[in-house]
Design an enzyme around this catalytic site. Structure first.
Site, short mmCIF file in Angstrom:
data_model
loop_
_atom_site.label_atom_id
_atom_site.label_comp_id
_atom_site.label_asym_id
_atom_site.label_seq_id
_atom_site.Cartn_x
_atom_site.Cartn_y
_atom_site.Cartn_z
N GLU A 94 -28.26 -25.33 -87.50
CA GLU A 94 -27.76 -25.80 -88.80
C GLU A 94 -26.81 -26.98 -88.59
OE1 GLU A 94 -27.85 -26.27 -91.81
OE2 GLU A 94 -26.87 -24.72 -93.02
N ASP A 95 -26.68 -27.83 -89.61
CA ASP A 95 -25.80 -28.99 -89.50
C ASP A 95 -24.32 -28.60 -89.49
OD1 ASP A 95 -25.84 -28.17 -92.17
OD2 ASP A 95 -26.38 -30.13 -92.99
N ASP A 98 -19.60 -24.16 -93.33
CA ASP A 98 -18.51 -24.50 -94.24
C ASP A 98 -17.93 -23.18 -94.78
OD1 ASP A 98 -17.00 -26.38 -95.81
OD2 ASP A 98 -18.37 -26.13 -97.48
N PHE A 147 -15.16 -34.02 -96.50
CA PHE A 147 -16.59 -34.05 -96.76
C PHE A 147 -17.23 -35.15 -95.90
CE2 PHE A 147 -20.63 -34.61 -98.84
CZ PHE A 147 -20.99 -33.30 -99.07
N ARG A 160 -28.28 -39.29 -94.94
CA ARG A 160 -28.77 -38.41 -93.88
C ARG A 160 -29.19 -39.21 -92.64
NH1 ARG A 160 -29.57 -33.26 -95.97
NH2 ARG A 160 -30.28 -33.09 -98.12
#
Ligand code: IMP
Ligand code: MG
Length: 171
Positions: A94-95, A98, A147, A160
């Site tokens: 996963e990136d 959070d 963010f 992206r």
């Protein structure tokens, strides 16, 4: 847009993570990576290219953010994996972790598929944002609550493609 992690630093860290993962599994065992679309696709592509030929891969797609920098807290499965996870060593790729809600959901549904093991690799972690305790065995970088975009991560589907991680000022 402020660069937080440049391309070289990311590549160096991914090489370390790949070596760590390879060392954690017996050499004769296969490792099956499940990339989380869309954000995890760049990390996945770079990670597998640093690993040995025993790696296989698949993708799953979930949605938790709708054109916003705030999580709805609701996770939807958009695309399931193609192949069975039965008796496989699975690593979710996963990136970013959070709130942890997405990964908690994914770990739960993939564990129910009869894998030999399930671990998780995330390029980034924002621990200060966690709403649920989630175990992530491999973390690339721990970052503060900003963010970020690039290297797979988006804001409203944009950025992206950036080869680095940057802080989005407007968010
Ligand atoms: P969680 O369920 O709150 O852990 O959210 C995980 C998902 O939220 C990630 O897969 C990302 O798609 C998205 N996300 C969280 N933080 C960021 C960020 O800083 N930039 C871009 N996407 C983010
Ligand atoms: Mg994502």
């Amino acid at each position: 847009m402020n660069v937080m992690l440049d391309a070289l630093r990311i590549q160096e860290r991914i090489a370390q993570l790949a070596a760590e993962i390879e060392a954690d599994y017996p050499p004769e065992e296969e490792i099956h990576l499940v990339g989380v679309l869309k954000g995890g696709f760049v990390f996945m592509a770079d990670l597998v290219r640093q690993m040995s030929a025993r790696v296989t891969l698949d993708f799953i797609a979930v949605s938790s953010y709708q054109r916003s920098t705030r999580s709805s807290g609701e996770v939807r499965l958009i695309k399931d994996v193609d192949a069975s996870l039965q008796e496989r060593h699975v690593i979710i790729v996963e990136d970013i972790v959070d709130t942890g809600l997405t990964l908690t959901y994914l770990q739960d549904i993939l564990r129910a598929r009869g894998p030999k093991s399930v671990r998780t690799a995330c390029l980034l972690s924002k621990p200060s944002r966690r709403l649920t305790e989630v175990k992530v065995e491999y973390i690339g970088f721990t970052i503060e609550d900003k963010f970020v975009v690039g290297y797979g991560l988006d804001f409203a589907e944009k950025y992206r493609n950036l080869p680095y991680i940057a802080v989005l000022d407007e968010a």
